[in-house]
Write a protein that holds these residues in place. Sequence first.
Motif, PDB file in Angstrom:
ATOM      1  N   MET A 128       0.821  -1.213   0.000  1.00 54.84           N
ATOM      2  CA  MET A 128       0.000   0.000   0.000  1.00 54.84           C
ATOM      3  C   MET A 128       0.852   1.258   0.000  1.00 54.84           C
ATOM      4  O   MET A 128       0.492   2.266  -0.623  1.00 54.84           O
ATOM      5  CB  MET A 128      -0.934  -0.003   1.218  1.00 54.84           C
ATOM      6  CG  MET A 128      -2.077  -0.986   1.109  1.00 54.84           C
ATOM      7  SD  MET A 128      -3.223  -0.832   2.501  1.00 54.84           S
ATOM      8  CE  MET A 128      -4.512  -1.976   2.004  1.00 54.84           C
ATOM      9  N   ALA A 129       1.984   1.221   0.681  1.00 61.01           N
ATOM     10  CA  ALA A 129       2.884   2.378   0.703  1.00 61.01           C
ATOM     11  C   ALA A 129       3.390   2.684  -0.701  1.00 61.01           C
ATOM     12  O   ALA A 129       3.481   3.853  -1.104  1.00 61.01           O
ATOM     13  CB  ALA A 129       4.054   2.121   1.653  1.00 61.01           C
ATOM     14  N   ASN A 130       3.704   1.639  -1.463  1.00 61.43           N
ATOM     15  CA  ASN A 130       4.127   1.848  -2.844  1.00 61.43           C
ATOM     16  C   ASN A 130       2.999   2.448  -3.689  1.00 61.43           C
ATOM     17  O   ASN A 130       3.231   3.346  -4.514  1.00 61.43           O
ATOM     18  CB  ASN A 130       4.585   0.526  -3.461  1.00 61.43           C
ATOM     19  CG  ASN A 130       6.084   0.314  -3.311  1.00 61.43           C
ATOM     20  OD1 ASN A 130       6.685   0.806  -2.353  1.00 61.43           O
ATOM     21  ND2 ASN A 130       6.691  -0.401  -4.233  1.00 61.43           N
ATOM     22  N   ILE A 131       1.783   1.939  -3.470  1.00 66.88           N
ATOM     23  CA  ILE A 131       0.624   2.470  -4.201  1.00 66.88           C
ATOM     24  C   ILE A 131       0.405   3.933  -3.853  1.00 66.88           C
ATOM     25  O   ILE A 131       0.189   4.782  -4.727  1.00 66.88           O
ATOM     26  CB  ILE A 131      -0.640   1.651  -3.868  1.00 66.88           C
ATOM     27  CG1 ILE A 131      -0.500   0.220  -4.369  1.00 66.88           C
ATOM     28  CG2 ILE A 131      -1.884   2.295  -4.479  1.00 66.88           C
ATOM     29  CD1 ILE A 131      -1.549  -0.720  -3.805  1.00 66.88           C
ATOM     30  N   HIS A 132       0.474   4.244  -2.566  1.00 71.17           N
ATOM     31  CA  HIS A 132       0.237   5.616  -2.117  1.00 71.17           C
ATOM     32  C   HIS A 132       1.313   6.560  -2.640  1.00 71.17           C
ATOM     33  O   HIS A 132       0.996   7.691  -3.041  1.00 71.17           O
ATOM     34  CB  HIS A 132       0.176   5.668  -0.588  1.00 71.17           C
ATOM     35  CG  HIS A 132      -0.981   4.915  -0.025  1.00 71.17           C
ATOM     36  ND1 HIS A 132      -1.093   4.587   1.310  1.00 71.17           N
ATOM     37  CD2 HIS A 132      -2.083   4.397  -0.624  1.00 71.17           C
ATOM     38  CE1 HIS A 132      -2.209   3.910   1.501  1.00 71.17           C
ATOM     39  NE2 HIS A 132      -2.822   3.776   0.341  1.00 71.17           N
ATOM     40  N   LEU A 133       2.558   6.116  -2.654  1.00 64.81           N
ATOM     41  CA  LEU A 133       3.622   6.973  -3.172  1.00 64.81           C
ATOM     42  C   LEU A 133       3.415   7.230  -4.663  1.00 64.81           C
ATOM     43  O   LEU A 133       3.596   8.358  -5.143  1.00 64.81           O
ATOM     44  CB  LEU A 133       4.995   6.340  -2.924  1.00 64.81           C
ATOM     45  CG  LEU A 133       6.194   7.167  -3.405  1.00 64.81           C
ATOM     46  CD1 LEU A 133       6.192   8.552  -2.775  1.00 64.81           C
ATOM     47  CD2 LEU A 133       7.506   6.438  -3.088  1.00 64.81           C
ATOM     48  N   TYR A 134       3.032   6.198  -5.388  1.00 64.97           N
ATOM     49  CA  TYR A 134       2.722   6.345  -6.815  1.00 64.97           C
ATOM     50  C   TYR A 134       1.604   7.365  -7.018  1.00 64.97           C
ATOM     51  O   TYR A 134       1.683   8.241  -7.893  1.00 64.97           O
ATOM     52  CB  TYR A 134       2.333   4.981  -7.377  1.00 64.97           C
ATOM     53  CG  TYR A 134       1.928   4.974  -8.826  1.00 64.97           C
ATOM     54  CD1 TYR A 134       2.802   5.382  -9.837  1.00 64.97           C
ATOM     55  CD2 TYR A 134       0.672   4.508  -9.211  1.00 64.97           C
ATOM     56  CE1 TYR A 134       2.417   5.345 -11.173  1.00 64.97           C
ATOM     57  CE2 TYR A 134       0.297   4.476 -10.541  1.00 64.97           C
ATOM     58  CZ  TYR A 134       1.168   4.889 -11.521  1.00 64.97           C
ATOM     59  OH  TYR A 134       0.796   4.851 -12.839  1.00 64.97           O
ATOM     60  N   LYS A 135       0.581   7.291  -6.172  1.00 63.58           N
ATOM     61  CA  LYS A 135      -0.527   8.243  -6.234  1.00 63.58           C
ATOM     62  C   LYS A 135      -0.078   9.648  -5.849  1.00 63.58           C
ATOM     63  O   LYS A 135      -0.403  10.631  -6.532  1.00 63.58           O
ATOM     64  CB  LYS A 135      -1.659   7.783  -5.307  1.00 63.58           C
ATOM     65  CG  LYS A 135      -2.866   8.731  -5.304  1.00 63.58           C
ATOM     66  CD  LYS A 135      -3.953   8.237  -4.372  1.00 63.58           C
ATOM     67  CE  LYS A 135      -3.635   8.559  -2.930  1.00 63.58           C
ATOM     68  NZ  LYS A 135      -4.782   8.317  -2.022  1.00 63.58           N
ATOM     69  N   PHE A 136       0.694   9.752  -4.751  1.00 64.17           N
ATOM     70  CA  PHE A 136       1.152  11.067  -4.282  1.00 64.17           C
ATOM     71  C   PHE A 136       2.074  11.760  -5.287  1.00 64.17           C
ATOM     72  O   PHE A 136       2.123  12.990  -5.345  1.00 64.17           O
ATOM     73  CB  PHE A 136       1.830  10.937  -2.923  1.00 64.17           C
ATOM     74  CG  PHE A 136       0.924  10.491  -1.817  1.00 64.17           C
ATOM     75  CD1 PHE A 136      -0.434  10.729  -1.864  1.00 64.17           C
ATOM     76  CD2 PHE A 136       1.432   9.792  -0.720  1.00 64.17           C
ATOM     77  CE1 PHE A 136      -1.274  10.311  -0.857  1.00 64.17           C
ATOM     78  CE2 PHE A 136       0.596   9.374   0.295  1.00 64.17           C
ATOM     79  CZ  PHE A 136      -0.752   9.622   0.236  1.00 64.17           C
ATOM     80  N   LEU A 137       2.802  10.971  -6.066  1.00 65.66           N
ATOM     81  CA  LEU A 137       3.690  11.550  -7.084  1.00 65.66           C
ATOM     82  C   LEU A 137       2.904  12.043  -8.298  1.00 65.66           C
ATOM     83  O   LEU A 137       3.443  12.765  -9.139  1.00 65.66           O
ATOM     84  CB  LEU A 137       4.737  10.521  -7.521  1.00 65.66           C
ATOM     85  CG  LEU A 137       5.822  10.180  -6.494  1.00 65.66           C
ATOM     86  CD1 LEU A 137       6.649   9.000  -6.974  1.00 65.66           C
ATOM     87  CD2 LEU A 137       6.715  11.385  -6.227  1.00 65.66           C
ATOM     88  N   GLY A 138       1.643  11.638  -8.388  1.00 65.57           N
ATOM     89  CA  GLY A 138       0.806  12.078  -9.511  1.00 65.57           C
ATOM     90  C   GLY A 138       0.577  11.007 -10.556  1.00 65.57           C
ATOM     91  O   GLY A 138       0.164  11.306 -11.673  1.00 65.57           O
ATOM     92  N   GLY A 139       0.830   9.748 -10.193  1.00 58.60           N
ATOM     93  CA  GLY A 139       0.609   8.664 -11.136  1.00 58.60           C
ATOM     94  C   GLY A 139      -0.776   8.078 -11.004  1.00 58.60           C
ATOM     95  O   GLY A 139      -1.486   8.341 -10.041  1.00 58.60           O
TER      96      GLY A 139
END
Length: 477
Positions: free
Chosen positions: A463-474
């Motif tokens: 989930m942390a990887n998913i959230h970072l991807y989302k937070f970066l704008g992906g």
Amino acid sequence: MNNIHHYRLLFFMGILALALHSCVPVKEIRKERSNVPENYGKETIDSLNTAQISWKQFFADPNLIALIDTALVRNQELNIMTQTVALFENQIQAKKGEYLPFVDIKGGAEIEKVGKHTRNGAVEESLHIDGEKFPEPFSNYSIGLVASWELDIWKKLRNEKKAAVLEYLSSVEGKNFMITNLVAEIADAYYELMALDNQLEILTQNLQLQQNALKIVKLQKEAAKTTELAVRRFTAEVQKTHSEKFEIEQKITVMENKINFLIGKTPGKIVRNSSVFLNIPIDSIYAGVPSQLLENRTDIKKASLELEASKLNSKIAKANFYPSLGISTGIGLNAFKTGLLTKTPESLVYSFAGDFIGPIINRNAIKALYKNANSKQIQAIFEYEKTILNAYIEVANELSNIQNLKKVYAFKEGQVTTLTESITLSTRLFTSARADYLEVLLTQREALEAKIALVETKKDQLMANIHLYKFLGGGWN
């Protein structure tokens, strides 16, 4: 003389316009700040950015990809947002038409009977048309074209059209932001579901161990090597694990239904392969440089467009202080008999008029609208700056979270290995009367909790990887 009169009128209108312009209030508003730090804390600067890849490349699980694909077509909230975007698109067309001339066709027919003992009646009684008395009742027929046009001398109407375009683009970015969140939400729920499956499997395996231990304790009691208390304690532990299994099964049902809701389907089985959950690789994510957030984050782009629209709305509100200039004209045919309509030039009518309207006294309402527009612009500035700051902090927090979770997982993995070995050891010692039954119970419980905690940590990593991807704008492209 007529020309002199026209020039005087134009001169007066010019002086009046300048006077109104000088009375317009002016408010200075600071420029928005879009500066971000050069890097995320201790992270090294690297322009490579994972957000620039599509979600189909980011996720490797074909079952998850299929769920997201379905959601992008059938999710109700996303479809509602799509219609909202269409509404803003229609607004552009409406605003574009407002600064172009309006041309309409107009036709009419009327019958009028006036009293003879009135001024109009007396006049009509004395009139004759082509040797005939004035018709009674009097008919009137007309057909023609009428046009009106407000000259956009202060760019008010054009700014309204530009503001509509920006609001439309902002709604598009809002839809993209919803897609980003939807993709992340489905992925979160999918991995949560896989984690629950693994927890259920761990409970099932642990239940088997506990039941075996219970058999041993019962045999020990029959051989007078232990007491009824030990049997009761082991029985209670088995019953507790049974209840925990039912709780996990209910959570699985709820999570499956949540995913089905997100993809716009009725409740049903979600296809997944949970057996590989602990072996899913945690891929590295490249955060790039913070300035790339301004390009990749759809919520930042949305806030930026809303800020630009608020600036135009402030100009539009300011233009209300200035006079407006309108032109209206018409041409057509008018007669009291339909047969006479085509006789020209006798039936030909035309008109041309211009109007000049500007507020002079009691402009409080216009002032209030202008102040509101300025306040909304200031709000938009703070909203834009807040969105940038929030985006930076979200990425910085998640980068730290990913690093710490990696260390946590390594230690929990070692803990699970140690406690799993301890279960076998404690059972042997208890069988040979070299350990107390409480030690067996405690070891089994600790091993169970450690295994479930390991699954939770794995889920948190994914989930942390998913959230970072989302937070970066992906996730939206």
